[in-house]
Design a protein around this motif. Sequence first.
Motif, PDB file in Angstrom:
ATOM      1  N   MET A  93      36.123 -26.709  94.313  1.00  0.00           N
ATOM      2  CA  MET A  93      37.370 -26.072  94.671  1.00  0.00           C
ATOM      3  C   MET A  93      37.185 -24.563  94.595  1.00  0.00           C
ATOM      4  O   MET A  93      36.706 -24.060  93.587  1.00  0.00           O
ATOM      5  CB  MET A  93      38.465 -26.486  93.691  1.00  0.00           C
ATOM      6  N   PRO A  94      37.586 -23.875  95.618  1.00  0.00           N
ATOM      7  CA  PRO A  94      37.444 -22.420  95.590  1.00  0.00           C
ATOM      8  C   PRO A  94      38.339 -21.794  94.516  1.00  0.00           C
ATOM      9  O   PRO A  94      39.528 -22.075  94.426  1.00  0.00           O
ATOM     10  CB  PRO A  94      37.910 -21.980  96.978  1.00  0.00           C
ATOM     11  N   GLY A  95      37.734 -20.973  93.661  1.00  0.00           N
ATOM     12  CA  GLY A  95      38.491 -20.219  92.684  1.00  0.00           C
ATOM     13  C   GLY A  95      38.876 -20.947  91.410  1.00  0.00           C
ATOM     14  O   GLY A  95      39.377 -20.331  90.480  1.00  0.00           O
ATOM     15  N   ILE A  96      38.674 -22.246  91.347  1.00  0.00           N
ATOM     16  CA  ILE A  96      39.064 -23.014  90.161  1.00  0.00           C
ATOM     17  C   ILE A  96      38.153 -24.242  90.063  1.00  0.00           C
ATOM     18  O   ILE A  96      37.792 -24.838  91.069  1.00  0.00           O
ATOM     19  CB  ILE A  96      40.554 -23.424  90.224  1.00  0.00           C
ATOM     20  N   ASP A  97      37.788 -24.578  88.848  1.00  0.00           N
ATOM     21  CA  ASP A  97      36.939 -25.764  88.686  1.00  0.00           C
ATOM     22  C   ASP A  97      37.740 -26.908  88.067  1.00  0.00           C
ATOM     23  O   ASP A  97      38.905 -26.739  87.692  1.00  0.00           O
ATOM     24  CB  ASP A  97      35.691 -25.450  87.862  1.00  0.00           C
ATOM     25  N   GLY A  98      37.127 -28.047  87.972  1.00  0.00           N
ATOM     26  CA  GLY A  98      37.802 -29.234  87.467  1.00  0.00           C
ATOM     27  C   GLY A  98      38.269 -29.099  86.029  1.00  0.00           C
ATOM     28  O   GLY A  98      39.307 -29.645  85.647  1.00  0.00           O
ATOM     29  N   ILE A  99      37.523 -28.357  85.222  1.00  0.00           N
ATOM     30  CA  ILE A  99      37.913 -28.151  83.827  1.00  0.00           C
ATOM     31  C   ILE A  99      39.215 -27.356  83.770  1.00  0.00           C
ATOM     32  O   ILE A  99      40.116 -27.674  82.992  1.00  0.00           O
ATOM     33  CB  ILE A  99      36.791 -27.456  83.028  1.00  0.00           C
ATOM     34  N   VAL A 146      41.502 -27.214  86.140  1.00  0.00           N
ATOM     35  CA  VAL A 146      42.556 -28.120  86.620  1.00  0.00           C
ATOM     36  C   VAL A 146      43.001 -29.031  85.476  1.00  0.00           C
ATOM     37  O   VAL A 146      44.192 -29.220  85.244  1.00  0.00           O
ATOM     38  CB  VAL A 146      42.070 -28.953  87.834  1.00  0.00           C
ATOM     39  N   LEU A 147      42.034 -29.577  84.745  1.00  0.00           N
ATOM     40  CA  LEU A 147      42.350 -30.442  83.612  1.00  0.00           C
ATOM     41  C   LEU A 147      43.161 -29.689  82.556  1.00  0.00           C
ATOM     42  O   LEU A 147      44.139 -30.215  82.031  1.00  0.00           O
ATOM     43  CB  LEU A 147      41.062 -31.009  83.010  1.00  0.00           C
ATOM     44  N   ARG A 148      42.782 -28.442  82.260  1.00  0.00           N
ATOM     45  CA  ARG A 148      43.551 -27.631  81.296  1.00  0.00           C
ATOM     46  C   ARG A 148      45.000 -27.476  81.749  1.00  0.00           C
ATOM     47  O   ARG A 148      45.929 -27.604  80.950  1.00  0.00           O
ATOM     48  CB  ARG A 148      42.930 -26.245  81.152  1.00  0.00           C
ATOM     49  N   ARG A 149      45.197 -27.197  83.023  1.00  0.00           N
ATOM     50  CA  ARG A 149      46.550 -26.994  83.541  1.00  0.00           C
ATOM     51  C   ARG A 149      47.358 -28.291  83.510  1.00  0.00           C
ATOM     52  O   ARG A 149      48.548 -28.270  83.213  1.00  0.00           O
ATOM     53  CB  ARG A 149      46.486 -26.423  84.956  1.00  0.00           C
TER      54      ARG A 149
END
Length: 65
Positions: free
Chosen positions: A1-7, A9-12
């Motif tokens: 994902m551009p600008g954000i990683d899965g970790i 996303v998980l934090r959010r």
Amino acid sequence: MPGIDGIEVLRRIRATRPDLPVILLSGTVSQRQMETAMELGVTDILRKPAPLTHFAEALARVRPA
């Protein structure tokens, strides 16, 4: 994902929905990222290319009975 990683996303997700099951799918994941994901309460981590049976098994583990 551009600008954000899965970790991230998980934090959010955890900030707003701490009990929501989350399955991460990644082509590249380091040991440290896996540890962080586990600390954040990830439900499962699948590595690309993951066979469809792995998706089905992961989904079966998070579906309510």
